[in-house]
Design a protein around this motif. Sequence first.
Motif, short mmCIF file in Angstrom:
data_model
loop_
_atom_site.label_atom_id
_atom_site.label_comp_id
_atom_site.label_asym_id
_atom_site.label_seq_id
_atom_site.Cartn_x
_atom_site.Cartn_y
_atom_site.Cartn_z
N PRO A 38 4.44 -10.80 -3.14
CA PRO A 38 4.94 -9.44 -3.20
C PRO A 38 4.58 -8.66 -1.94
O PRO A 38 3.61 -8.98 -1.25
CB PRO A 38 4.21 -8.84 -4.40
CG PRO A 38 2.91 -9.58 -4.42
CD PRO A 38 3.18 -10.96 -3.88
N TYR A 39 5.38 -7.67 -1.66
CA TYR A 39 5.03 -6.73 -0.60
C TYR A 39 5.46 -5.35 -1.09
O TYR A 39 6.65 -5.09 -1.26
CB TYR A 39 5.73 -7.07 0.71
CG TYR A 39 5.24 -6.25 1.88
CD1 TYR A 39 4.17 -6.68 2.66
CD2 TYR A 39 5.83 -5.02 2.18
CE1 TYR A 39 3.70 -5.92 3.72
CE2 TYR A 39 5.36 -4.26 3.23
CZ TYR A 39 4.30 -4.71 4.01
OH TYR A 39 3.85 -3.95 5.05
N LYS A 75 9.56 -12.01 1.54
CA LYS A 75 8.65 -11.43 0.54
C LYS A 75 9.45 -10.78 -0.59
O LYS A 75 10.62 -10.41 -0.43
CB LYS A 75 7.76 -10.36 1.19
CG LYS A 75 6.91 -10.87 2.32
CD LYS A 75 5.57 -11.41 1.87
CE LYS A 75 4.77 -11.95 3.04
NZ LYS A 75 4.37 -10.92 4.00
N ARG A 76 8.76 -10.63 -1.71
CA ARG A 76 9.34 -9.92 -2.84
C ARG A 76 8.99 -8.44 -2.66
O ARG A 76 7.92 -7.99 -3.05
CB ARG A 76 8.72 -10.48 -4.13
CG ARG A 76 9.46 -10.10 -5.35
CD ARG A 76 8.86 -10.78 -6.55
NE ARG A 76 9.46 -10.20 -7.75
CZ ARG A 76 8.91 -10.25 -8.95
NH1 ARG A 76 7.75 -10.85 -9.11
NH2 ARG A 76 9.52 -9.69 -9.97
N THR A 77 9.91 -7.74 -2.07
CA THR A 77 9.59 -6.39 -1.59
C THR A 77 9.94 -5.31 -2.60
O THR A 77 11.05 -5.24 -3.10
CB THR A 77 10.36 -6.09 -0.29
OG1 THR A 77 11.71 -6.54 -0.46
CG2 THR A 77 9.73 -6.79 0.88
N LEU A 78 8.96 -4.45 -2.84
CA LEU A 78 9.20 -3.26 -3.65
C LEU A 78 8.80 -2.03 -2.86
O LEU A 78 7.65 -1.91 -2.41
CB LEU A 78 8.37 -3.31 -4.94
CG LEU A 78 8.33 -1.99 -5.75
CD1 LEU A 78 9.72 -1.55 -6.18
CD2 LEU A 78 7.41 -2.11 -6.95
N TRP A 79 9.77 -1.17 -2.67
CA TRP A 79 9.46 0.13 -2.07
C TRP A 79 9.75 1.15 -3.17
O TRP A 79 10.90 1.38 -3.52
CB TRP A 79 10.31 0.35 -0.82
CG TRP A 79 9.97 1.59 -0.06
CD1 TRP A 79 8.86 2.36 -0.18
CD2 TRP A 79 10.77 2.21 0.96
NE1 TRP A 79 8.90 3.42 0.71
CE2 TRP A 79 10.06 3.34 1.41
CE3 TRP A 79 12.01 1.89 1.52
CZ2 TRP A 79 10.56 4.18 2.41
CZ3 TRP A 79 12.51 2.72 2.52
CH2 TRP A 79 11.79 3.85 2.95
N GLN A 80 8.68 1.70 -3.70
CA GLN A 80 8.78 2.55 -4.88
C GLN A 80 9.05 4.01 -4.49
O GLN A 80 8.19 4.66 -3.91
CB GLN A 80 7.45 2.46 -5.65
CG GLN A 80 7.26 3.49 -6.74
CD GLN A 80 8.17 3.24 -7.93
OE1 GLN A 80 8.24 2.15 -8.46
NE2 GLN A 80 8.89 4.27 -8.34
N PRO A 488 -2.74 -4.53 -6.48
CA PRO A 488 -2.72 -3.45 -5.49
C PRO A 488 -1.56 -3.59 -4.51
O PRO A 488 -1.10 -4.71 -4.26
CB PRO A 488 -4.05 -3.63 -4.72
CG PRO A 488 -4.89 -4.52 -5.57
CD PRO A 488 -3.95 -5.35 -6.38
N THR A 489 -1.14 -2.49 -3.95
CA THR A 489 -0.03 -2.52 -3.02
C THR A 489 -0.54 -2.90 -1.63
O THR A 489 -1.74 -2.96 -1.40
CB THR A 489 0.67 -1.16 -2.96
OG1 THR A 489 -0.19 -0.22 -2.32
CG2 THR A 489 1.01 -0.66 -4.37
N GLN A 490 0.40 -3.19 -0.75
CA GLN A 490 -0.01 -3.67 0.57
C GLN A 490 -0.31 -2.52 1.55
O GLN A 490 -1.29 -2.54 2.24
CB GLN A 490 1.09 -4.57 1.18
CG GLN A 490 0.96 -6.02 0.78
CD GLN A 490 1.01 -6.21 -0.73
OE1 GLN A 490 1.95 -5.80 -1.40
NE2 GLN A 490 -0.03 -6.81 -1.29
N VAL A 491 0.59 -1.56 1.58
CA VAL A 491 0.46 -0.54 2.63
C VAL A 491 0.69 0.85 2.05
O VAL A 491 1.58 1.05 1.23
CB VAL A 491 1.51 -0.76 3.75
CG1 VAL A 491 1.43 0.36 4.78
CG2 VAL A 491 1.29 -2.10 4.43
N MET A 492 -0.15 1.78 2.46
CA MET A 492 0.13 3.19 2.24
C MET A 492 0.41 3.79 3.60
O MET A 492 -0.42 3.71 4.50
CB MET A 492 -1.06 3.88 1.58
CG MET A 492 -0.96 5.39 1.51
SD MET A 492 0.60 6.03 0.84
CE MET A 492 0.60 5.37 -0.81
#
Length: 726
Positions: A38-39, A75-80, A488-492
């Motif tokens: 995931p990303y 990657k399995r990308t999620l941008w929430q 946890p997410t990758q980047v803030m």
Amino acid sequence: MELEKSYNANDVEEKIYKIWQESGYFNPDKLPGKRKEPYTIIMPPPNANAPMHLGHALFVTIEDILIRFQRMQGKRTLWQPGTDHAGFETQVVYEKKLDKEGRSRFSMTREDFYKEVWEFVQGNKHITENSLKRLGASCDWDRNMFTLDPEIIKVVYGTFEKMYNDGLIYKSGRICNWCPKHQTGLADLETKYEERQEPFYYFKYGPFTIGTSRPETKFGDKYVVMHPEDKRYKQYKHGDKLELEWINGPVTATVIKDEAVDMEFGTGVMTITPAHDPIDFEIAQRHKLDSETVIDKRGKLLPIAGEFAGLKILDARPKIVDKLKEKGLLEKVDENYKHNVQLCYKCGNLIEPQVVDQWYIAMTKSLPDGRPSLRDMAINALEKKEVEIVTERFEKVFRHWMENLRDWPISRQIWWGIPIPVKYCSDCKEVIIDIQDNISSCKKCGSAKLTKDPDTFDTWFSSGQWPFATLMANDAKHGTEDIKNFFPTQVMETGWDILFFWVARMVMLSYYKTNKPPFQKVYLHGLVRDKDRQKMSKSKGNVIDPLGIIDTYGTDALRFALVFSTAAGNDIPLAEDKIKGMKHFGNKLWNIARFIIMNLEITNYKLQITNPEGSTEADRAILTKLEALIKSSTNHLENFRLHEAAQEIYHFTWHEFADVYIEASKVQLQDENLKAFTLSTLHYSLTTVLKLLHPFMPFITEHIWKILQEKNLAEKNLLMIQEWPK
RNA sequence: GGGCAAUUAGCUCAGUUGGUUAGAGCGUCUCGUUUACACCGAGAAGGCCAAAGGUUCGAAUCCUUUAUUGCCCACCA
């Protein structure tokens, strides 16, 4: 299909966005192939109280680049995505609007006010979401969230209750920063300081001389404080009583010895006003002294001020000084006194400290389950590199702030926000947490006389939970397993200006609630400033509308300009010329494609570059350079050097590929022996450049890709999910 | 008071772990419309990388000091 001589962004961007959205690929569950890793990036939810500005364009650009890059990496990308009700900020905005209409929230019912703001915010939400789409944001709209969605509030309430039960949240009637205009308490962070030159008065207070810049607070002063070591006043003992004449008549003053007094400052003696000054409040607490309120919450003097009661403090000040002068108590005035005054960060009015009940979160108290305090968990997270601020210099700033952290007031006396889910029993004073808002009698004494806590949460208390709250809310709403899969997410990615407000709180609350960091890396961008390096703000009227820029130059040009020469954490003065230059670059790319398509259309050569037979030095040179570019730009992107990647791709495309190789190809294409390899090289270079450039300039690259597809010159899938070049 | 950063071409800014003639956008000058592009091409001018000292075979890059600018935090009645 004839290709236009120049690229017209306006004709294609909307269409392309629609194609992306319909593909479903913004949603990680609908991405093709077996994607395991995931990303995730949680979008900092834009405030739903104003149209978007260039700051939004910047964050959308950066986050979209990261997400698109990772999506192409498989990657399995999620941008929430989401929007923020932005409690205090929105209330301020809306009160300004009311003010213009000659209205005020104080002449409205709370319910009506809330309803109006709700409507206002709903309208803005849609405008904001549409703006994000115009910027090309490839976030998952299926998961779109609002900070006031019931699923979010449920998580927030859950955290509140847990913290209350853990003894980390408590109510205290200590002194707080009070804004008389907005009628609410504020955290230290929500105040600012400004240097002012104001008269500093010396008054006779019995045998002492006391100095003050605020005579209007002095009515109730009946303690005179000095340092225990101060030899000048050694004849006075702690607790001594003195009769003396003061503003409105005789008072009995008590001598207090306290080390908080600076012997160097003024006369080394001061009187205290515990109800309206934080230092005085502390001294009073230490010695258990009486405290009397002198100023009301609107900044007017109370009856204790006698003849001055009802006056606003600044109006009263000269009058009080006059009276003391008449009484012969004014010793001297220092007109050159400079000091810092504390102001409300929103309206700039003087903060008037008041003793008001507020809810606080203990920052330095260890958890009952044995874990360290919220503050220490956050510091440890950095220490252990579970959270890294990739804009490295901010780690020190973060740490320093953390180390000096005071308890966080989370209640606000405003109406727009998440209500604090608490009721009080009027009979036995029991505090009842009532998340469902359906408890009607006291759990302890059975009394039905319950009153609801009238306050709302500091917005940052709820947005501080945003990373896990959104994912939990998704799971509740859609039956997904987002917390399991994406946390946890990758980047803030956010602005450095909210490092303390938001990032710090997210780290603490996430460890508290989930025992995990909310994100692994923090990438902080700078502020987009105007061409004179001034901060853009509504109040200054120098806000540039990104949508206007997009209309003129196209989204891709704006995006590329925003990241092109910007190192992380640095502010960006926006020069329109730069955007224009990037539009030219887009046009260059367009014409490169046009040239290549034109040549490929009239031939039937098999495109392959694996067999170097028939290659020239020019062919080999461009392929070598392209290979180096892939390596280097990938490395830059992986390490958040977006500007470096952008510059290298730009340079290669224009000055290596177009200027050198395409020029050479014109000659080579005349030679039948060289033609096949030349065409293959042109085609391969173009498609590779499109892929490398796609995260930065998604629209034009996807559009060219689509044209190539229509001519059977590119693979069938969308460019946005093509494999990143290796 | 404490801390952080910046100082590179006329302007606005890049320059990852120190390594060949320091780059980009815009601007300036000269030439050029040969069907990818005038939203262009070819070429040119323009920088003792703030100053001084140091480390190194080698420094815009590391260290020290200074100057100027900006920001953050704290805040004394």
